[in-house]
Design a protein around this motif. Structure first.
Motif, mmCIF file in Angstrom:
data_model
loop_
_atom_site.group_PDB
_atom_site.id
_atom_site.type_symbol
_atom_site.label_atom_id
_atom_site.label_comp_id
_atom_site.label_asym_id
_atom_site.label_seq_id
_atom_site.Cartn_x
_atom_site.Cartn_y
_atom_site.Cartn_z
ATOM 1 N N ILE A 173 3.245 36.003 -4.936
ATOM 2 C CA ILE A 173 2.932 37.368 -5.378
ATOM 3 C C ILE A 173 2.211 38.160 -4.286
ATOM 4 N N PHE A 174 2.041 37.564 -3.115
ATOM 5 C CA PHE A 174 1.329 38.231 -2.020
ATOM 6 C C PHE A 174 1.954 39.579 -1.652
ATOM 7 N N PRO A 175 3.300 39.703 -1.660
ATOM 8 C CA PRO A 175 3.882 41.011 -1.334
ATOM 9 C C PRO A 175 3.428 42.118 -2.272
ATOM 10 N N SER A 176 3.102 41.768 -3.524
ATOM 11 C CA SER A 176 2.647 42.778 -4.483
ATOM 12 C C SER A 176 1.274 43.324 -4.120
ATOM 13 N N LEU A 177 0.528 42.580 -3.297
ATOM 14 C CA LEU A 177 -0.800 43.020 -2.886
ATOM 15 C C LEU A 177 -0.743 43.973 -1.691
ATOM 16 N N PRO A 186 7.357 43.182 5.394
ATOM 17 C CA PRO A 186 7.948 42.259 4.410
ATOM 18 C C PRO A 186 7.308 40.880 4.523
ATOM 19 N N PHE A 187 7.229 40.195 3.388
ATOM 20 C CA PHE A 187 6.623 38.867 3.361
ATOM 21 C C PHE A 187 7.395 38.018 2.369
ATOM 22 N N HIS A 188 7.939 36.895 2.856
ATOM 23 C CA HIS A 188 8.758 36.028 2.006
ATOM 24 C C HIS A 188 8.193 34.611 1.951
ATOM 25 N N GLY A 189 6.870 34.515 1.958
ATOM 26 C CA GLY A 189 6.240 33.206 1.887
ATOM 27 C C GLY A 189 5.558 32.847 3.189
ATOM 28 N N GLY A 253 -9.936 35.598 5.516
ATOM 29 C CA GLY A 253 -8.663 35.824 6.185
ATOM 30 C C GLY A 253 -7.706 36.729 5.432
ATOM 31 N N ASP A 254 -7.300 36.304 4.243
ATOM 32 C CA ASP A 254 -6.259 37.029 3.502
ATOM 33 C C ASP A 254 -6.693 38.457 3.170
ATOM 34 N N ARG A 255 -7.926 38.591 2.669
ATOM 35 C CA ARG A 255 -8.412 39.913 2.293
ATOM 36 C C ARG A 255 -8.492 40.837 3.498
ATOM 37 N N PHE A 256 -8.866 40.277 4.635
ATOM 38 C CA PHE A 256 -8.959 41.073 5.854
ATOM 39 C C PHE A 256 -7.588 41.579 6.289
ATOM 40 N N VAL A 257 -6.592 40.695 6.269
ATOM 41 C CA VAL A 257 -5.240 41.080 6.666
ATOM 42 C C VAL A 257 -4.679 42.145 5.724
ATOM 43 N N LEU A 258 -4.869 41.957 4.423
ATOM 44 C CA LEU A 258 -4.400 42.953 3.456
ATOM 45 C C LEU A 258 -5.073 44.303 3.703
ATOM 46 N N SER A 259 -6.354 44.272 4.031
ATOM 47 C CA SER A 259 -7.082 45.507 4.292
ATOM 48 C C SER A 259 -6.522 46.230 5.515
ATOM 49 N N LEU A 260 -6.202 45.489 6.566
ATOM 50 C CA LEU A 260 -5.651 46.116 7.770
ATOM 51 C C LEU A 260 -4.333 46.829 7.468
ATOM 52 N N ILE A 261 -3.512 46.194 6.655
ATOM 53 C CA ILE A 261 -2.208 46.789 6.321
ATOM 54 C C ILE A 261 -2.391 47.978 5.393
#
Length: 340
Positions: A173-177, A186-189, A253-261
């Motif tokens: 469900i990461f692409p939904s974030l 795009p992110f496919h896993g 890590g994950d939250r930081f990357v999502l924030s950058l995007i």
């Protein structure tokens, strides 16, 4: 609480480190470009094959400054540290615990259940900001169940199975974030070695930086980063750092990357394909990534167990200190870090 000094990230691939008195000097093509007193830094991370002079390496070792070499694309090469100053009794306790299946599995359950709980928190926080969907609600319920199964597991094999299912659900469900620039990212896993898309390139880069910080934190409190509990022991592999990273990946890590995007601090033009290397970050992208990373490490958080306000960059040190306390029997259990 330990004071956080600076991490010096050397991004130019042609950089070479030397010493001048008590200063670390960076040169490119034999031209000095930067210098800093060694007492002002706690570690150096070089994205370069050029290396450092023996004098610079000794200066770092004498002042307890770790020196890590990564390839220009962020792959680990080697690490240079000075003499080990850790408490030998603490390390003996660590080695004894690593051979005790009961203690090891208890820690492993905490590492992995904490990781899954933080996955769940990332998704739940997203739904508070952007609303709930059936997909996300299902994922939250599944992650909650996987957390329960992790805590109830009775061996590491079953725990690894639960961890794999939880990661599959979360990254599914990461692409939904990704709510901004989703067509450009795009992110496919999850994939790596090499990453096949820009999102995976940034996740891998962030995890490399986290691992380096956790190794330094474990060294600082006197623990051996290479003797862990969950990750298989291999020569040169920082197994304990990889264990402790599990609880920190999502938050750091994950939250930081999502924030950058989502804040449009990166764009699709910041990445390029490079043969077998897959998708890599451009030099400018890595510099901006590091700048934002360093800035975020100065953010203040209230540690959920200690109750103290600390800089985010000190979180690995706080967790390493708590693990040392547990192994010394100063506290009854290891307080895994959980996002609030």
């Amino acid at each position: 609480m330990r004071k956080m000094l600076n991490t010096l990230y050397v991004m130019t691939p042609q950089s070479y480190l030397t010493k001048d008195g008590e200063d670390i000097v960076i040169s490119v093509k034999q031209q000095e470009t930067f210098r800093i007193p060694v007492i002002n830094i706690e570690q150096i991370v070089m994205f370069s094959y050029m290396g450092a002079s023996p004098g610079a390496m000794k200066l770092c070792c004498d002042h307890g400054v770790s020196l890590t070499f990564l390839s220009p694309n962020g792959r680990f090469i080697s690490r240079c540290d000075g003499p080990v100053h850790g408490n030998v009794l603490l390390r003996k306790a660590q080695y004894k615990a690593s051979e005790d299946e009961s203690i090891s599995h208890n820690l492993n359950k905490l590492f992995i259940s904490g990781k899954i709980r933080n996955y769940q928190s990332i998704v739940s926080r997203f739904t508070r900001d952007y609303g709930m969907t059936d997909e996300l609600q299902t994922a939250i319920k599944k992650l909650n169940e996987y957390k329960r199964l992790a805590l109830q597991s009775d061996n590491d094999a079953s725990l690894r199975g639960v961890e794999g299912e939880a990661a599959s659900t979360y990254f599914g469900i990461f692409p939904s974030l990704i709510v901004q620039q989703n067509s450009d990212f795009p992110f496919h896993g999850r994939n790596r070695r090499p990453p096949k898309d820009a999102v995976n390139a940034m996740l891998s880069f962030a995890y490399t930086l986290i691992c380096n910080d956790v190794v330094a934190a474990l060294d600082t409190v006197g623990l051996d980063p290479y003797v862990g509990f969950f990750h298989t022991l291999r020569p040169g592999r920082p197994s304990l750092a990889l264990d402790m990273m599990e609880e920190l990946r999502a938050y750091l890590g994950d939250r930081f990357v999502l924030s950058l995007i989502n804040r449009r601090q990166v764009s699709k033009n910041d990445f390029k394909a490079q043969g077998e290397e897959g998708i890599i970050m451009t030099d400018n992208c890595r510099r901006n990534f590091i700048k934002a990373w360093q800035s975020r490490k100065r953010d203040l958080i209230t540690h959920p167990f200690l109750g103290d306000k600390i800089e985010l960059g000190l979180l690995p040190y706080a967790q390493a200190m708590l693990l040392a306390r547990y192994l010394r029997n100063d506290i009854n259990d290891y307080p895994v870090f959980l996002i609030k």
